[in-house]
Scaffold this motif. Structure first.
Motif, mmCIF file in Angstrom:
data_model
loop_
_atom_site.group_PDB
_atom_site.id
_atom_site.type_symbol
_atom_site.label_atom_id
_atom_site.label_comp_id
_atom_site.label_asym_id
_atom_site.label_seq_id
_atom_site.Cartn_x
_atom_site.Cartn_y
_atom_site.Cartn_z
ATOM 1 N N LEU A 1 -10.241 7.031 -2.136
ATOM 2 C CA LEU A 1 -11.394 7.434 -2.941
ATOM 3 C C LEU A 1 -11.850 6.217 -3.739
ATOM 4 O O LEU A 1 -11.164 5.774 -4.659
ATOM 5 N N LEU A 2 -12.992 5.657 -3.379
ATOM 6 C CA LEU A 2 -13.450 4.395 -3.937
ATOM 7 C C LEU A 2 -14.310 4.645 -5.179
ATOM 8 O O LEU A 2 -15.378 5.245 -5.102
ATOM 9 N N VAL A 3 -13.829 4.156 -6.332
ATOM 10 C CA VAL A 3 -14.528 4.354 -7.607
ATOM 11 C C VAL A 3 -14.528 3.024 -8.350
ATOM 12 O O VAL A 3 -13.511 2.606 -8.897
ATOM 13 N N ALA B 1 -8.376 2.533 6.983
ATOM 14 C CA ALA B 1 -8.464 3.756 6.189
ATOM 15 C C ALA B 1 -9.920 4.213 6.086
ATOM 16 O O ALA B 1 -10.858 3.430 6.243
ATOM 17 N N GLU B 2 -10.089 5.478 5.810
ATOM 18 C CA GLU B 2 -11.427 6.028 5.589
ATOM 19 C C GLU B 2 -11.837 5.767 4.147
ATOM 20 O O GLU B 2 -11.068 6.003 3.216
ATOM 21 N N ALA B 3 -13.060 5.272 3.953
ATOM 22 C CA ALA B 3 -13.606 5.057 2.613
ATOM 23 C C ALA B 3 -14.330 6.324 2.169
ATOM 24 O O ALA B 3 -15.279 6.761 2.829
ATOM 25 N N VAL B 4 -13.872 6.910 1.066
ATOM 26 C CA VAL B 4 -14.466 8.138 0.530
ATOM 27 C C VAL B 4 -15.146 7.787 -0.789
ATOM 28 O O VAL B 4 -14.504 7.256 -1.701
ATOM 29 N N LEU B 5 -16.440 8.066 -0.900
ATOM 30 C CA LEU B 5 -17.201 7.710 -2.090
ATOM 31 C C LEU B 5 -17.668 8.971 -2.811
ATOM 32 O O LEU B 5 -18.494 9.723 -2.281
ATOM 33 N N PRO B 6 -17.139 9.229 -4.016
ATOM 34 C CA PRO B 6 -17.585 10.396 -4.784
ATOM 35 C C PRO B 6 -18.949 10.144 -5.396
ATOM 36 O O PRO B 6 -19.409 9.000 -5.477
ATOM 37 N N GLN B 7 -19.613 11.215 -5.835
ATOM 38 C CA GLN B 7 -20.941 11.056 -6.425
ATOM 39 C C GLN B 7 -20.887 10.402 -7.790
ATOM 40 O O GLN B 7 -21.864 9.845 -8.263
ATOM 41 N N ASN B 8 -19.732 10.445 -8.455
ATOM 42 C CA ASN B 8 -19.540 9.758 -9.734
ATOM 43 C C ASN B 8 -18.045 9.629 -9.987
ATOM 44 O O ASN B 8 -17.230 10.131 -9.214
ATOM 45 N N GLY B 9 -17.703 8.951 -11.075
ATOM 46 C CA GLY B 9 -16.294 8.738 -11.403
ATOM 47 C C GLY B 9 -15.786 9.626 -12.515
ATOM 48 O O GLY B 9 -14.759 9.299 -13.132
#
Length: 592
Positions: free
Chosen positions: A51-53, A72-80
């Motif tokens: 989870l990239l933050v 690895a899979e890069a997972v980007l949340p909408q915010n931190g």
């Protein structure tokens, strides 16, 4: 164009600048070393989904390519936000970031590499996976899966559209985050694929953004930022950007004119979505021009009026049908008519929220409006209204209850009873997210007792005494901006605040106890987990006076179990401090 899958494979021929981060210019060799070093650390940690933050866009690029090179899979949340990270705990092995993250025990902090000892990097698979999360129409995180190849194709379309107007060595600056699809495409992937350097900083203030610009540079921004240019002196000709980009929401005519005046460049709006990436563009030389598809993109209209997009940057078969209603112009372009999915059932009747909003905006007393359902079991229609100058005068004269009744009566000419709002909030500006989009949660919070003027209208008889507005006990919320570890609120402190009574006789000063109370109350109301607030540390630098506008910044320091707050007037800090947070007391134990 550079191929993103091959970007770091061979040693760089020249150490051209890639980015600026933390005041340091970073070349291609150091970028490759940083990616290789962190890819090895991610691989050793056994991380398959990260989870990239990151706060800094450069370290966002390092983290993205390190994850992909580690397989690895890069997972980007909408915010931190801590709540967002907690909600995505089941889709990650580790959190990958450039700073200490509160409340995450599985975080791996990105570190600089050493070029002479960094391992070599292999060719990336173009189908390397990425997953973006958006808030979704339900408010729950929604996954949107992409690949590196899709990001490459979007960057190629952007360069085909904009490359001829932007110098090859132009710096790319921004006021928006890189975590979402717009920021990722225009702040990271397009610059990296074209060899243009980019700044790692997302400028929160126009003063720093304008200071960073030089002649020919690019500014990636949004309507939420461009709407705040009033009163800023125009840039001299030698420092004007070659391109100003805006996305996230429609740009008002006033903001477009202000941008052209201050920045010396007509803004180019970008239309797209998390699912499609960038779809269309338009230059704001005239009011409401048609949207034109990017190179390689074609658009159509479904039988029910929704936009159909065919793009090489769309996963699967390259076709996506979303919720935007459009009117085609016959020349390959389109105009937006609203959202198809903003139809709600009130009292068993289908009610179009865009239709309600449009009819409200036609009234001379209304500058802007948003309609929404409130309540779970039996939803009722509600409206948030920004009065016009004429409307503000009338609201002050007759009060919010009668003003709401007046608007209901006018709507009654076109709407059935189910389409007449029963709940009203009158505010100075509609709440906006970081890119200027409306956030449904922020609108709903206005109906949970904040300081906005309010009126509940029903068909029952209401006395004048019941309708008369009481003295406010909280500030009016003019804007809400979420991001990072907390939230930032633009507030107006009314001159008739109830808290002024009994404090500083003869002096109109907001007491410190009120400032602390508002920090706790508004923090809890905007997603910061405040159960019990105990002791506090506070520093009063300047007095806070009523009948003024201030900005309240709130940050949740989860690791320290404290809430940090700061009241500002412009760039001047008025009051700041921290408040200790505790869990609520638990029942149990021996009782007498």
């Amino acid at each position: 164009m550079l191929d993103l899958s091959r970007l770091l494979v061979a040693p760089p021929v020249s150490d051209r600048p890639v980015a600026e981060s933390g005041g340091r210019l970073i070349g291609m060799g150091q970028f490759a070393a940083d990616v290789a070093t962190n890819a090895e650390r991610i691989r050793v940690a056994g991380c398959r989904r990260g989870l990239l933050v990151t706060q800094d866009a450069y370290w966002g690029a390092v983290g993205l390519f390190a994850l992909l090179h580690a397989g690895a899979e890069a997972v980007l949340p909408q915010n931190g936000q801590p709540g967002t990270l907690a909600a995505l705990a089941d889709v990650r092995d580790r959190v990958i970031g450039d700073a200490a993250l509160d409340g995450t025990g599985d975080a791996l902090r990105l570190e600089p590499g050493v070029a002479r000892t960094a391992p070599a990097l292999a060719l990336l698979d173009p189908e390397a996976p990425l997953c973006f999360f958006t808030s979704g129409s339900t408010g729950r995180p929604k996954p949107v899966r992409k690949t590196l190849a899709l990001l490459q194709r979007e960057a190629e379309a952007i360069e085909a559209l904009l490359g001829s107007v932007v110098p090859a060595d132009a710096w790319v600056h921004a006021t928006v985050p890189h975590q979402h699809v717009y920021g990722m495409a225009f702040r990271l992937c397009w610059p990296l694929a074209t060899g243009r350097p980019f700044s790692g900083t997302a400028h929160a203030l126009w003063e720093s953004a304008l200071a960073a610009l030089d002649g020919g540079s690019v500014l990636v921004t949004s309507p939420a930022h461009l709407a705040r240019l009033e009163g800023i002196a125009p840039l001299p000709p030698g420092r004007r950007p070659s391109l100003v980009l805006s996305a996230g929401a429609p740009l008002s005519d006033e903001a477009a004119d202000a941008a052209a005046r201050v920045l010396g460049t007509v803004p180019t709006e970008i239309f797209g979505s998390s699912e499609t990436g960038a779809v269309a563009h338009r230059a704001r030389r005239l009011p409401d021009p048609a949207w034109r598809p990017l190179p390689g993109v074609t658009v159509g209209r479904t039988e029910d009026g929704r936009l159909r997009v065919r793009s090489p940057a769309v996963p699967g078969d390259g076709v996506h049908v979303g919720g935007d209603l459009v009117d085609l112009d016959g020349e390959g372009g389109f105009r937006l008519l609203g959202r198809a999915d903003r139809i709600v059932k009130i009292e068993g009747k289908r009610v179009s929220l865009p239709e309600i909003e449009e009819h409200l905006r036609r009234q001379p007393w209304v500058a802007d409006a948003a309609a929404l359902p409130v309540g779970d079991m039996a939803p009722r229609l509600a409206a948030v209204v920004v009065p016009s100058a004429e409307g503000r005068a009338l609201l002050s004269e007759i009060g919010p209850f009668r003003f709401g009744r007046l608007l209901r009566r006018e709507l009654g000419a076109t709407q059935e009873p189910a389409g007449l709002p029963r709940h009203w909030r009158f505010v100075d500006a509609l709440p906006q997210g970081v890119l200027g989009k409306r956030v449904p949660g922020d609108l709903l919070r206005l109906f949970k007792g904040d300081g906005a003027m309010m009126a509940e209208t029903t068909d029952a008889q209401t006395s004048v005494a019941e309708a008369r507005p009481q003295r406010p006990t909280e500030p009016e919320i003019r804007a809400v901006r979420s991001g990072g570890e907390g939230v930032e609120l633009d507030l107006y402190l009314p001159g008739d605040l109830a808290q002024i009574d009994g404090h500083f006789p003869g002096l109109p000063i907001v007491p410190g106890v009120a400032l602390i109370d508002w920090a706790v109350t508004l923090g809890a109301r905007h997603g910061i987990p405040v159960a019990v607030a105990r002791d506090f540390q506070v520093k009063f630098r300047r007095v806070t006076v009523p009948d003024s506008a201030v900005t309240l910044s709130l940050r949740h320091l989860a690791a320290r179990r404290r809430l940090a707050f700061e009241y500002r007037a412009g760039d001047e800090t008025l009051t700041s401090g921290t408040i200790a947070l505790e869990d609520p007391p638990k029942d149990g134990g021996d009782q007498a």
